[in-house]
Design a protein around this motif. Structure first.
Motif, short mmCIF file in Angstrom:
data_model
loop_
_atom_site.label_atom_id
_atom_site.label_comp_id
_atom_site.label_asym_id
_atom_site.label_seq_id
_atom_site.Cartn_x
_atom_site.Cartn_y
_atom_site.Cartn_z
N HIS A 13 0.93 16.58 -4.73
CA HIS A 13 0.59 15.49 -3.29
C HIS A 13 1.68 16.13 -2.35
O HIS A 13 2.97 15.82 -2.83
CB HIS A 13 0.47 14.23 -3.29
N CYS A 30 -0.14 2.73 0.45
CA CYS A 30 -0.14 3.68 -0.99
C CYS A 30 -0.04 2.63 -1.94
O CYS A 30 1.00 1.76 -1.42
CB CYS A 30 1.09 4.97 -1.04
N PRO A 31 -0.77 2.53 -2.95
CA PRO A 31 -0.58 1.77 -3.70
C PRO A 31 0.66 1.52 -4.77
O PRO A 31 0.69 0.70 -5.39
CB PRO A 31 -2.51 1.40 -4.46
N VAL A 32 0.71 2.64 -5.16
CA VAL A 32 1.68 2.40 -6.32
C VAL A 32 3.79 3.30 -5.41
O VAL A 32 4.50 3.37 -5.70
CB VAL A 32 2.09 3.52 -7.34
N ALA A 34 4.17 5.19 -3.81
CA ALA A 34 5.10 6.51 -3.98
C ALA A 34 5.34 7.05 -1.91
O ALA A 34 6.16 8.82 -2.32
CB ALA A 34 3.95 7.79 -4.23
N ILE A 35 4.61 6.77 -1.04
CA ILE A 35 6.00 7.76 -0.83
C ILE A 35 6.79 7.08 1.00
O ILE A 35 6.87 5.83 0.21
CB ILE A 35 4.72 7.49 1.04
N VAL A 44 6.19 12.68 -0.34
CA VAL A 44 5.52 12.05 -1.38
C VAL A 44 7.17 12.35 -2.61
O VAL A 44 6.41 13.37 -3.21
CB VAL A 44 3.88 12.45 -1.50
N CYS A 49 2.98 9.74 -7.20
CA CYS A 49 1.60 9.35 -7.10
C CYS A 49 1.31 9.80 -8.25
O CYS A 49 1.31 10.52 -8.90
CB CYS A 49 1.58 11.03 -5.88
N ASN A 50 -0.19 9.03 -8.02
CA ASN A 50 -0.90 9.57 -8.86
C ASN A 50 -2.82 10.28 -8.93
O ASN A 50 -3.37 10.09 -9.46
CB ASN A 50 -1.97 7.95 -9.71
N GLY A 51 -2.57 10.47 -7.66
CA GLY A 51 -3.78 11.25 -6.76
C GLY A 51 -4.84 10.32 -6.45
O GLY A 51 -5.85 11.31 -6.58
N CYS A 52 -4.57 8.95 -6.21
CA CYS A 52 -5.81 8.18 -5.93
C CYS A 52 -6.01 8.71 -4.26
O CYS A 52 -7.66 7.95 -4.74
CB CYS A 52 -5.51 7.44 -6.14
N GLU A 53 -6.06 8.92 -3.73
CA GLU A 53 -6.51 9.46 -2.54
C GLU A 53 -6.95 8.53 -1.24
O GLU A 53 -6.85 8.48 -0.99
CB GLU A 53 -7.70 10.54 -2.44
N ALA A 54 -6.13 7.40 -2.11
CA ALA A 54 -6.49 6.10 -1.32
C ALA A 54 -5.58 6.41 0.46
O ALA A 54 -6.43 6.11 1.46
CB ALA A 54 -5.67 4.95 -1.82
N CYS A 55 -4.73 7.05 0.51
CA CYS A 55 -3.75 7.64 1.75
C CYS A 55 -4.74 8.22 2.65
O CYS A 55 -4.31 8.45 3.72
CB CYS A 55 -2.74 7.99 1.55
N TRP A 67 -2.31 19.59 -1.45
CA TRP A 67 -1.98 20.11 -2.87
C TRP A 67 -1.71 20.95 -2.90
O TRP A 67 -2.57 21.54 -3.57
CB TRP A 67 -3.52 19.00 -3.42
#
Ligand SMILES: Cc1cc2nc3c(=O)[nH]c(=O)nc-3n(C[C@H](O)[C@H](O)[C@H](O)COP(=O)(O)OP(=O)(O)OC[C@H]3O[C@@H](n4cnc5c(N)ncnc54)[C@H](O)[C@@H]3O)c2cc1C
Ligand code: SF4
Ligand code: SF4
Length: 411
Positions: A13, A30-32, A34-35, A44, A49-55, A67
């Motif tokens: 990402h 970002c919940p984790v 990563a940014i 990132v 980053c786990n690729g959840c795409e929340a951002c 990506w």
């Protein structure tokens, strides 16, 4: 091929530094965690980053939606990303069949956490018109001509807020209320690199600042102090505020797919803003006013909470006061009027508690725009008046977020 010969590929990402406007939305989303960012780039961390795409959806520019497939051992480091002026080209695919393509980070798709419960809607109201997005970029902008530049705040007011009209002539630049444009200030930054984009909300309705003309207006505050109060000369805001009629400006955009108004006639709008956060509210109000003037039945109510230090510092103060109460219910909050108790928007929301909670029981869309610092107070006020009215704000808030009825744009 045995496992040791295979290459683990990573869907890394990345953020496009040419388009990113450094608005911090992704870092907050970002919940984790990563940014992260330095003074120049948002980046990132591939390990987190786990690729959840929340951002992805909250990003106003789309710069976050990149990506690149890379061998895991060659993932771009944070240091590399901090040094970029533009995204590197996608590497050629490795020859071997990949053993696995994983999103950034170590989690496999099945292990991805659900997106966090967002605090602002990541999609537009169901009845919003379809927006055009990213028609013009930093590299290929469109040129607009300044058709007017008027000071909105009183001459002796502390803040210099201006109403700028940009004309696009015959060029295609469609917009909706609530969208933003990117301004490219000429010149380079201290490192000799071109300035990144700065975003400005459009203050005019979809059919133009002057109805039927291909122009738009902005509400721009001249930044002469940073958020800590130190003297600074904001690059883009000073450039815009100093423009003269006939000057040309490089524009990118349009941006913003979520912060749009509903188009069904019985939708209520609850608008809460400070300072230049009034720009999208002006656009939405003026669109409704024009519809009403054309006898297009609008049963939805408009309610506005608007904060500034003093009346002299409130953009659009004069025109606002001319709007009839039955068209829009306006509550102004002033925090620095001599001999008057200090009031902020959240105080005015509390004062109007019963009317606000009544609106919240109905088909209402909330828009918050302006200084970041206003968010907490506004949320607390909404929670308190809901409690008073026997309603549960946390669950109503989440429902509104899901339904595209709760929109926040603070900067
Ligand atoms: C979606 C979105 C919509 C926006 N809409 C508008 C709008 O309608 N009108 C508008 O005027 N601005 C708006 N902004 C803010 C705008 O994009 C710029 O950030 C702002 O004009 C400052 O840019 P600058 O180049 O003048 O300052 P910079 O050179 O980028 O910053 C100079 C210094 O001032 C600080 N700073 C930046 N902005 C402010 C501020 N507002 N108050 C105090 N310190 C600040 C910076 O942290 C930095 O330290 C919006 C931002 C976003 C993300
Ligand atoms: S995709 Fe998810 S984990 Fe990755 S940066 Fe975006 S929000 Fe964070
Ligand atoms: S523009 Fe997008 S990528 Fe850049 S800081 Fe804002 S949300 Fe993040």
């Amino acid at each position: 091929m045995n496992a040791s010969d295979s290459i683990i590929l990573l869907r890394q990402h990345l953020i496009d530094p040419e388009i990113c406007i450094r608005c911090n939305t992704c870092e907050e989303t970002c919940p984790v965690d990563a940014i992260t960012h330095d003074s120049r780039n948002y980046v990132v961390d591939a390990d987190k980053c786990n690729g959840c795409e929340a951002c992805v959806s909250p990003c106003p520019t789309g710069s976050i939606d990149h990506w690149h497939v890379v061998p895991k051992t060659q993932a771009y480091s944070l240091q590399e990303q901090f040094g970029w002026d533009e995204l590197p080209p996608q590497q050629a695919a490795p020859l071997e069949t990949p053993d696995a393509i994983r999103p950034s980070g170590n989690a496999l798709p099945g292990e991805m956490p659900a997106a966090p419960s967002a605090s602002s809607s990541t999609h537009a109201p169901w009845s919003a018109a379809h927006p055009y997005l990213n028609l013009y970029s930093l590299k290929e902008p469109v040129t607009a001509t300044v058709a007017g530049n008027f000071r909105l705040t009183a001459e002796d007011a502390e803040s210099d807020i201006r109403h700028l009209v940009l004309d696009f002539g015959t060029q295609f630049f469609p917009l909706l209320e609530g969208q933003s444009i990117g301004i490219i200030a000429p010149g380079t930054d201290a490192a000799g690199k071109p300035h990144y984009l700065r975003m400005y909300s459009v203050a005019s309705p979809r059919d133009g600042e002057r109805e039927g003309y291909n122009n738009l207006s902005l509400t721009v505050k001249r930044v002469v102090q940073d958020h800590e109060g130190n003297a600074v000369r904001g690059v883009a805001s000073n450039y815009l505020c100093d423009l003269q009629k006939g000057d040309t400006v490089q524009v990118s955009g349009p941006f913003g797919a979520n912060y749009l108004m509903p188009n069904h006639a019985n939708a209520h709008l609850l608008m809460i803003c400070t300072g230049t956060g009034s720009a999208p509210m002006r656009a939405m109000t003026e669109h409704r006013r024009r519809q009403t003037a054309k006898a297009q039945a609008q049963s939805g109510k408009l309610m506005l909470f608007f904060g500034a230090r003093k009346p002299e510092e409130l953009p659009y103060f004069g025109p606002l006061r001319k709007l009839p109460q039955e068209f829009i219910d306006i509550h102004l909050a002033f925090s620095r009027v001599p001999d008057q108790p200090r009031a902020w928007v959240q105080d005015k929301i509390r004062e109007a508690g019963p009317a606000v909670s009544q609106l919240l029981r109905e088909d209402t869309y909330i828009y918050i725009c302006g200084l970041k610092g206003m968010e907490t107070g506004v949320m607390e006020a909404l929670r308190d008046i809901c409690k008073e009215a026997g309603m549960d704000w946390p669950s109503l808030h989440q429902q509104m977020v899901k339904q595209g009825r709760f929109h926040v744009e603070t900067y």
